[in-house]
Design an enzyme around this catalytic site. Structure first.
Site, PDB file in Angstrom:
ATOM      1  N   THR A  97     -17.922  40.122  35.630  1.00 27.84           N
ATOM      2  CA  THR A  97     -18.933  41.078  34.786  1.00 27.84           C
ATOM      3  C   THR A  97     -17.980  41.855  33.688  1.00 27.84           C
ATOM      4  OG1 THR A  97     -19.947  41.755  36.732  1.00 27.84           O
ATOM      5  CG2 THR A  97     -20.312  42.961  34.917  1.00 27.84           C
ATOM      6  N   THR A 135     -19.927  29.563  37.359  1.00 28.85           N
ATOM      7  CA  THR A 135     -21.187  30.021  37.329  1.00 28.85           C
ATOM      8  C   THR A 135     -21.381  30.692  35.928  1.00 28.85           C
ATOM      9  OG1 THR A 135     -21.219  30.321  39.731  1.00 28.85           O
ATOM     10  CG2 THR A 135     -22.878  31.653  38.500  1.00 28.85           C
ATOM     11  N   GLU A 171     -21.292  25.108  41.577  1.00 26.63           N
ATOM     12  CA  GLU A 171     -20.965  24.835  42.721  1.00 26.63           C
ATOM     13  C   GLU A 171     -21.594  25.821  43.956  1.00 26.63           C
ATOM     14  OE1 GLU A 171     -18.807  22.720  43.996  1.00 26.63           O
ATOM     15  OE2 GLU A 171     -19.659  23.582  45.888  1.00 26.63           O
ATOM     16  N   LYS A 226     -28.420  28.082  39.769  1.00 27.49           N
ATOM     17  CA  LYS A 226     -27.233  28.717  40.553  1.00 27.49           C
ATOM     18  C   LYS A 226     -27.216  30.002  40.626  1.00 27.49           C
ATOM     19  CE  LYS A 226     -23.260  29.685  42.301  1.00 27.49           C
ATOM     20  NZ  LYS A 226     -22.923  29.243  43.727  1.00 27.49           N
ATOM     21  N   CYS A 282     -18.994  36.976  44.089  1.00 28.62           N
ATOM     22  CA  CYS A 282     -20.090  36.593  43.155  1.00 28.62           C
ATOM     23  C   CYS A 282     -21.660  37.122  43.266  1.00 28.62           C
ATOM     24  CB  CYS A 282     -20.448  34.896  43.370  1.00 28.62           C
ATOM     25  SG  CYS A 282     -18.747  34.017  42.895  1.00 28.62           S
ATOM     26  N   PHE A 283     -22.077  37.348  44.614  1.00 31.96           N
ATOM     27  CA  PHE A 283     -23.417  37.943  44.670  1.00 31.96           C
ATOM     28  C   PHE A 283     -23.698  38.874  43.529  1.00 31.96           C
ATOM     29  CE2 PHE A 283     -24.568  36.263  49.329  1.00 31.96           C
ATOM     30  CZ  PHE A 283     -24.633  35.275  48.844  1.00 31.96           C
ATOM     31  N   PHE A 344     -14.152  39.991  53.146  1.00 31.16           N
ATOM     32  CA  PHE A 344     -15.453  40.088  52.749  1.00 31.16           C
ATOM     33  C   PHE A 344     -16.494  39.437  53.872  1.00 31.16           C
ATOM     34  CE2 PHE A 344     -17.428  36.631  50.711  1.00 31.16           C
ATOM     35  CZ  PHE A 344     -16.477  35.624  50.260  1.00 31.16           C
TER      36      PHE A 344
HETATM   37  P1  NAD Z   1     -10.850  32.589  40.634  1.00 31.22           P
HETATM   38  O1  NAD Z   1     -10.607  33.722  39.756  1.00 31.22           O
HETATM   39  O2  NAD Z   1     -10.224  32.388  41.779  1.00 31.22           O
HETATM   40  O3  NAD Z   1     -10.081  31.399  39.718  1.00 31.22           O
HETATM   41  C1  NAD Z   1     -10.205  31.220  38.289  1.00 31.22           C
HETATM   42  C2  NAD Z   1      -8.868  30.770  37.815  1.00 31.22           C
HETATM   43  O4  NAD Z   1      -9.066  30.449  36.565  1.00 31.22           O
HETATM   44  C3  NAD Z   1      -7.776  31.708  37.859  1.00 31.22           C
HETATM   45  O5  NAD Z   1      -6.753  31.104  38.743  1.00 31.22           O
HETATM   46  C4  NAD Z   1      -7.310  31.835  36.467  1.00 31.22           C
HETATM   47  O6  NAD Z   1      -5.957  32.191  36.176  1.00 31.22           O
HETATM   48  C5  NAD Z   1      -7.781  30.626  35.796  1.00 31.22           C
HETATM   49  N1  NAD Z   1      -7.874  30.703  34.361  1.00 31.22           N
HETATM   50  C6  NAD Z   1      -8.551  31.512  33.543  1.00 31.22           C
HETATM   51  N2  NAD Z   1      -8.692  30.969  32.285  1.00 31.22           N
HETATM   52  C7  NAD Z   1      -7.816  29.971  32.156  1.00 31.22           C
HETATM   53  C8  NAD Z   1      -7.458  29.126  31.140  1.00 31.22           C
HETATM   54  N3  NAD Z   1      -7.990  29.496  29.849  1.00 31.22           N
HETATM   55  N4  NAD Z   1      -6.665  27.971  31.419  1.00 31.22           N
HETATM   56  C9  NAD Z   1      -6.318  27.709  32.618  1.00 31.22           C
HETATM   57  N5  NAD Z   1      -6.503  28.649  33.761  1.00 31.22           N
HETATM   58  C10 NAD Z   1      -7.279  29.653  33.494  1.00 31.22           C
HETATM   59  O7  NAD Z   1     -12.388  32.300  40.504  1.00 31.22           O
HETATM   60  P2  NAD Z   1     -13.027  31.391  41.490  1.00 31.22           P
HETATM   61  O8  NAD Z   1     -13.621  32.207  42.723  1.00 31.22           O
HETATM   62  O9  NAD Z   1     -12.540  30.085  41.783  1.00 31.22           O
HETATM   63  O10 NAD Z   1     -14.520  31.321  40.589  1.00 31.22           O
HETATM   64  C11 NAD Z   1     -14.401  30.447  39.484  1.00 31.22           C
HETATM   65  C12 NAD Z   1     -16.178  30.350  38.974  1.00 31.22           C
HETATM   66  O11 NAD Z   1     -16.789  29.695  40.057  1.00 31.22           O
HETATM   67  C13 NAD Z   1     -16.905  31.912  38.668  1.00 31.22           C
HETATM   68  O12 NAD Z   1     -17.507  31.374  37.824  1.00 31.22           O
HETATM   69  C14 NAD Z   1     -17.670  31.950  39.977  1.00 31.22           C
HETATM   70  O13 NAD Z   1     -18.469  32.616  39.853  1.00 31.22           O
HETATM   71  C15 NAD Z   1     -17.710  30.420  40.378  1.00 31.22           C
HETATM   72  N6  NAD Z   1     -18.082  30.300  41.749  1.00 31.22           N
HETATM   73  C16 NAD Z   1     -17.225  30.908  42.660  1.00 31.22           C
HETATM   74  C17 NAD Z   1     -17.502  30.702  44.250  1.00 31.22           C
HETATM   75  C18 NAD Z   1     -16.397  31.329  45.145  1.00 31.22           C
HETATM   76  O14 NAD Z   1     -16.761  31.172  46.338  1.00 31.22           O
HETATM   77  N7  NAD Z   1     -15.425  32.035  44.722  1.00 31.22           N
HETATM   78  C19 NAD Z   1     -18.543  29.677  44.476  1.00 31.22           C
HETATM   79  C20 NAD Z   1     -19.273  29.194  43.584  1.00 31.22           C
HETATM   80  C21 NAD Z   1     -19.058  29.384  42.272  1.00 31.22           C
HETATM   81  C1  UGA Z   2     -22.014  32.778  48.398  1.00 35.83           C
HETATM   82  C2  UGA Z   2     -23.166  31.738  48.509  1.00 35.83           C
HETATM   83  O1  UGA Z   2     -23.433  31.383  49.951  1.00 35.83           O
HETATM   84  C3  UGA Z   2     -22.482  30.222  48.175  1.00 35.83           C
HETATM   85  O2  UGA Z   2     -23.607  29.287  48.223  1.00 35.83           O
HETATM   86  C4  UGA Z   2     -22.175  30.548  46.416  1.00 35.83           C
HETATM   87  O3  UGA Z   2     -21.405  29.209  46.112  1.00 35.83           O
HETATM   88  C5  UGA Z   2     -21.158  31.439  46.432  1.00 35.83           C
HETATM   89  O4  UGA Z   2     -21.521  32.753  46.828  1.00 35.83           O
HETATM   90  C6  UGA Z   2     -20.696  31.838  44.898  1.00 35.83           C
HETATM   91  O5  UGA Z   2     -21.270  31.709  44.033  1.00 35.83           O
HETATM   92  O6  UGA Z   2     -19.713  32.573  45.001  1.00 35.83           O
HETATM   93  P1  UGA Z   2     -19.888  33.312  49.685  1.00 35.83           P
HETATM   94  O7  UGA Z   2     -19.950  34.652  48.806  1.00 35.83           O
HETATM   95  O8  UGA Z   2     -18.448  32.750  49.808  1.00 35.83           O
HETATM   96  O9  UGA Z   2     -20.980  32.186  49.222  1.00 35.83           O
HETATM   97  O10 UGA Z   2     -19.975  33.794  51.120  1.00 35.83           O
HETATM   98  P2  UGA Z   2     -21.577  34.052  51.943  1.00 35.83           P
HETATM   99  O11 UGA Z   2     -21.528  33.502  53.270  1.00 35.83           O
HETATM  100  O12 UGA Z   2     -22.656  33.726  51.049  1.00 35.83           O
HETATM  101  O13 UGA Z   2     -21.336  35.436  52.253  1.00 35.83           O
HETATM  102  C7  UGA Z   2     -21.638  36.695  51.076  1.00 35.83           C
HETATM  103  C8  UGA Z   2     -21.481  37.828  51.880  1.00 35.83           C
HETATM  104  O14 UGA Z   2     -22.937  38.014  52.819  1.00 35.83           O
HETATM  105  C9  UGA Z   2     -20.553  38.179  53.023  1.00 35.83           C
HETATM  106  O15 UGA Z   2     -20.110  39.304  52.792  1.00 35.83           O
HETATM  107  C10 UGA Z   2     -20.999  38.061  54.211  1.00 35.83           C
HETATM  108  O16 UGA Z   2     -20.474  38.705  55.468  1.00 35.83           O
HETATM  109  C11 UGA Z   2     -22.534  38.465  54.087  1.00 35.83           C
HETATM  110  N1  UGA Z   2     -23.510  37.920  54.960  1.00 35.83           N
HETATM  111  C12 UGA Z   2     -23.829  36.593  54.822  1.00 35.83           C
HETATM  112  C13 UGA Z   2     -24.383  38.831  55.756  1.00 35.83           C
HETATM  113  O17 UGA Z   2     -23.984  40.115  55.745  1.00 35.83           O
HETATM  114  N2  UGA Z   2     -25.357  38.279  56.558  1.00 35.83           N
HETATM  115  C14 UGA Z   2     -25.670  37.010  56.602  1.00 35.83           C
HETATM  116  O18 UGA Z   2     -26.628  36.699  57.197  1.00 35.83           O
HETATM  117  C15 UGA Z   2     -24.965  36.147  55.859  1.00 35.83           C
END
Ligand code: NAD
Ligand code: UGA
Length: 482
Positions: A97, A135, A171, A226, A282-283, A344
């Site tokens: 954000t 995202t 993703e 997404k 993310c949420f 989390f």
């Molecule tokens: P993260 O912070 O773990 O990883 C991002 C990486 O990108 C960092 O290591 C950073 O150093 C690198 N980076 C940034 N700018 C760069 C550049 N210019 N060149 C090379 N590397 C660079 O983030 P994340 O959790 O992997 O999330 C990435 C995206 O995926 C976000 O948009 C998030 O919303 C989305 N997403 C995350 C999850 C999740 O479970 N974490 C699930 C689905 C989608």
């Molecule tokens: C969530 C989504 O589930 C993924 O599909 C998505 O890709 C991802 O966000 C993302 O975009 O980052 P994540 O945040 O890794 O995945 O984990 P969740 O299992 O969704 O849990 C999120 C939070 O909700 C956690 O704190 C978990 O404990 C809580 N939760 C989940 C509850 O309190 N109750 C439930 O029934 C389920």
């Protein structure tokens, strides 16, 4: 355009880039997969010989890294070189954000995405398919495409200008089950215009995912789907937590209510576990992004609807810390509280937006002395999250000198000695094995167990003579015990 993809580059070796590329490399031995990042510490961890030192803990991740790393999976900081060689580039960087400027506090900060697009524009050769894995707000593909195309003219050193297709491929993995989710996804979503580019990405996934699970949409639907998926999931958690609060006031039990409503196939039983509030990176950020988009497009009423999901979550976190304070006679000064879990959710070392952060901060502000245990989160991370270092070095000090502090609890053997309360904030399996009979004799009476995850067996705790509260349980067991 090639007939099939032989070389992939992923920019961003984080929670998404690392596991996603590990699975692609594992399932597609004919594709060379290069994951690049500007964070050399993170890349060194990915390359560590000791697989316990990977930067991310995910069940099953170390095993597939062991098979593929060095064969067709490579982690490096060589952004330029790997972009030049790639036919397909995944952008998997962080999109937090925005902290300042227009849309601060709501809109996504696309700084890192823009930097990536500029690097791709500069270094890519021939035709390259750019895949949005991060995202992103709906219509970001337009911005990426414009940067890629408009940045071509200054780079006259290229013999011919590079060309690009942009696809959206969000993703849906959840942390803690990332490898399972990537291997067995409910669906893979591909949004785009160019049929050839879509087919090439489709064929990568076809190596392990059945065709009927690969959905194709226009690019804007894919981007918006997404954000919508995360908003709907988070909304379910705020919904169940809101009803949980009502259960506590009325004698109903949220587990029974959840079972009753979840049996309706139109509602479904998943994602109805009441807890300490949703965390994760993310949420919150994705809903706030949705709220910003609604306001930007002139429909603030829709934005207000989604904003209430985030507001309820925050209220619920504070509700839990207030409730703990009130049960402990309204003051936490000089009291030792054992915090069970800081991540989390279970099976991850990620603490981003963990409800434990807000709840612990509230308790510390009330003067509590927290002893925080988590099997995977390191104490440096907890210090960063709480904005204060642990007091482990000051252990010999006593009484009020330690009010409003926290200690790292390395194991559970001796942490309960003289504790006033134990508070479950993450549902780690190992907390199911705590012997409450033995624990009760170590704690200071009257001693409480607060189960914000509803994983413990109430009878065992009550029979051990402890006072017990669990989220959404209106039976008010403390009264039975008092
Ligand atoms: P993260 O912070 O773990 O990883 C991002 C990486 O990108 C960092 O290591 C950073 O150093 C690198 N980076 C940034 N700018 C760069 C550049 N210019 N060149 C090379 N590397 C660079 O983030 P994340 O959790 O992997 O999330 C990435 C995206 O995926 C976000 O948009 C998030 O919303 C989305 N997403 C995350 C999850 C999740 O479970 N974490 C699930 C689905 C989608
Ligand atoms: C969530 C989504 O589930 C993924 O599909 C998505 O890709 C991802 O966000 C993302 O975009 O980052 P994540 O945040 O890794 O995945 O984990 P969740 O299992 O969704 O849990 C999120 C939070 O909700 C956690 O704190 C978990 O404990 C809580 N939760 C989940 C509850 O309190 N109750 C439930 O029934 C389920």
């Amino acid at each position: 355009m090639p007939n099939d993809i032989k070389n992939i580059c992923c920019i961003g070796a984080g929670y998404v880039g690392g596991p996603t590329m590990a699975v692609i490399a594992n399932k597609c031995p004919n594709i060379q997969v290069n994951v690049v990042d500007i964070n050399d510490k993170r890349i060194n961890q990915w390359n560590s010989n000791d697989l316990n030192k990977l930067p991310i803990y995910e069940p099953g991740l170390a095993e597939i890294i062991k098979v593929s790393r060095g064969r067709n999976l490579h982690f490096s900081t060589q952004v330029k070189d790997k972009i030049e060689k790639a036919e397909m580039i995944f952008i998997s960087v962080n999109t937090p954000t925005k902290k300042t400027g227009i849309g601060a506090g709501k809109a996504s900060d696309l700084k890192w995405v823009e930097i990536c697009a500029r690097q791709v524009a500069k270094y890519a050769r021939g035709h390259t398919i750019v895949v949005e894995k991060s995202t992103l707000p709906v219509r970001t593909a337009e911005v990426i495409k414009s940067i890629l195309e408009q940045s071509q003219s200054p780079y006259k050193n290229k013999s011919t200008p590079s060309t690009f297709d942009v696809l959206s491929n969000p993703e849906f993995l959840a942390e803690g089950s990332a490898i399972y989710d990537l291997t067995n996804p409910d669906r893979v979503l591909i949004g785009g215009e160019n049929e050839n580019a879509i087919k090439l990405l489709n064929d990568v996934y076809l190596n392990w995912i059945p065709q009927e699970k690969i959905l194709k949409t226009n690019i804007w639907s894919s981007e918006l789907a997404k954000l919508t998926a995360n908003a709907f999931l988070a909304q379910r958690i705020s919904s169940i937590n809101s009803i949980g609060a009502l259960c506590e006031s009325t004698g109903a039990d949220i587990r029974e209510v959840a079972r009753a409503i979840g049996s309706d196939s139109r509602i479904g039983s998943k994602f109805l576990d009441s807890g300490p509030g949703f965390g994760g990176s993310c949420f919150k950020k994705d809903i706030l992004n949705l709220v910003y988009l609604c306001e930007y497009f002139g429909i603030p009423e829709v934005g207000d609807f989604w904003n209430s999901v985030v507001n309820l979550n925050k209220w619920h976190q504070h509700r839990i810390s207030k409730l703990i304070t009130s049960k402990l006679y309204g003051t936490l000064s000089g009291k030792k509280l054992v915090i069970l879990g800081f991540a989390f959710k279970k099976n991850t070392n990620d603490t981003r937006e963990s409800s434990a952060i807000q709840i612990c901060k509230d308790l510390i502000e009330e003067g509590a002395i927290l002893h925080i245990h988590d099997p995977k989160v390191n104490p440096e991370q907890i210090s960063l999250d709480l904005g204060m270092t642990s007091s482990n070095d000051l252990k010999n000090k006593i009484g009020s000198a330690l009010d409003g502090s926290w200690f790292e609890a390395k194991n559970l053997d001796d942490v309960f000695q003289d504790a006033d309360a134990a508070i479950v904030l993450t549902e780690w399996d190992q907390y199911l094995d705590i012997d409450w009979g033995k624990t009760a004799s170590k704690m200071r009476s009257p001693s409480w167990v607060f189960d914000a995850r509803s994983i413990l067996e109430p009878c065992e705790i009550i029979n051990a003579g402890l006072l017990f509260w669990r989220v959404g349980d209106g039976l008010n067991r403390s009264k039975i015990n008092n």
